[in-house]
Design an enzyme around this catalytic site. Structure first.
Site, PDB file in Angstrom:
ATOM      1  CE  LYS A  61      -3.802   2.470   2.648  1.00  0.00           C
ATOM      2  NZ  LYS A  61      -2.556   3.881   2.149  1.00  0.00           N
ATOM      3  CG  ASP A  63       1.277   8.045   2.448  1.00  0.00           C
ATOM      4  OD1 ASP A  63       0.401   8.361   2.689  1.00  0.00           O
ATOM      5  OD2 ASP A  63       1.803   7.905   4.184  1.00  0.00           O
ATOM      6  CD  GLU A 202      -0.582   4.230   4.396  1.00  0.00           C
ATOM      7  OE1 GLU A 202      -1.929   5.025   5.016  1.00  0.00           O
ATOM      8  OE2 GLU A 202       0.262   4.036   2.928  1.00  0.00           O
TER       9      GLU A 202
END
Length: 345
Positions: A61, A63, A202
């Protein structure tokens, strides 16, 4: 010359991606599909733990700023999640898109700036653009592409994800420049998630490989976060005679059923310069009465129009719907209001 970032999760032998065979180039002759001017993005549904379905594929994931690269006969466009044209802000990504060697394509992915460990850093991305509302060209941004929605006259949205990603991987062909392929991470879901958290990432996105591309939060994509982080409207601030910059805390709100709901405050994470800039911006947006239902426990509050959007880390939610242990990360742009957290129910 900038030091090249290290690959993510490079020391986790069990999480290496498999070498894949090249897709058979023999394709049926299909009628050409009109290229969409814009496609509403597919969004990941937040879950507390990784999925138990072993079919799901996993990706890091990122950011940064979600975007879609449109390669068209007339040129290249970088569209934000909200549909705004940010091509001029990502010149390196746009140049790399022109070199893909295709007549037309739509790539879904995320623009990021990486730290020395190869992790995406939202604050560094903001600084590269000139801060909140900045329009500087980001010279060191990278676009991680994770989906291919259109290619040379063919709309791929109804094709299963695994096939779209095979085509995307072939299109990018191992590129390590401003546009890169978001690699699949192999292993069981829990081990992948734990390793991501250990590396300071993250979180992880898990996706159904058999799913078509569907806009919105359909559940085809699931996100599990190591650190809870969401976007909230700033609806005011609490004055302070002792806090740096005169800002004791920012008051935050989320969406719920078309209205704003107060979700608490954040009083840590911003430096003196941040506090001064926030106070100046909020004073210009000042209102006599709040646009939210407020419990009245704070004094010396300056209410503001819900224009500024803060990215906030937090540990959990309280029983009455407030953020616990919140920390300020930075401001998102006004056009990114599609990312503001929405309370279900």
């Amino acid at each position: 010359m900038n030091k090249r970032s290290q690959p993510l999760l490079s020391d986790e032998q069990s999480l290496r991606s498999r070498a894949r065979k090249r897709r058979d180039p023999a394709q049926p002759n299909l009628l050409l599909d009109q290229m969409p001017d814009r496609i509403e993005p597919a969004l990941a549904l937040l879950k507390a733990r990784p999925p138990s379905d072993s079919r799901y594929i996993a990706e890091v994931k990122f950011d940064g700023y979600r975007g879609a690269i449109h390669v068209e006969p007339g040129g290249v466009r970088f569209l934000t999640r909200g549909g705004h044209d940010w091509t001029e802000r990502f010149p390196g990504i746009a140049d790399a898109a022109r070199d893909l060697g295709v007549a037309s394509a739509i790539l879904d992915g995320e623009a990021v700036v990486l730290d020395e460990q190869g992790r995406s850093d939202f604050g560094a991305l903001q600084r590269s653009l000139g801060g909140r509302g900045g329009k500087l060209p980001s010279g060191n941004s990278v676009f991680y592409a994770f989906d291919l929605l259109y290619l040379d006259g063919h709309d791929l949205q109804k094709m299963e994800l695994s096939s779209r990603r095979h085509l995307l991987e072939e299109l990018l062909d191992g590129r390590e420049g401003a546009i890169r392929f978001s690699e699949q991470i192999d292993g069981d879901a829990v081990s992948i998630f734990n390793a991501a958290c250990e590396h300071g990432l993250e979180g992880v996105i898990f996706k159904d490989p058999d799913s078509p591309y569907r806009s919105g939060r359909t559940g085809d994509w699931i996100k599990v976060k190591c650190i809870q982080s969401e976007s909230f409207f700033v609806v005011g601030y609490e004055k302070s005679a002792v806090a740096r910059g005169g800002v004791g805390s920012l008051l935050l709100a989320a969406r719920k059923g078309g209205v704003l709901q107060y979700v608490g405050s954040v009083g840590t994470g911003f430096k003196y310069k941040d506090a001064v800039e926030l106070r100046d911006m909020l004073d210009k947006l000042a209102m006599k009465k709040p646009l939210i239902t407020y419990d009245g426990r704070r004094k010396n509050v300056v209410w503001a129009q819900p224009t500024l959007i803060a990215e906030v880390e937090y540990r959990a939610w309280t029983y009455d719907g407030k953020l616990r242990h919140a920390s300020y990360k930075g401001l998102r742009v006004v056009q990114d209001n599609a990312a503001v957290y929405e309370i279900e129910g």
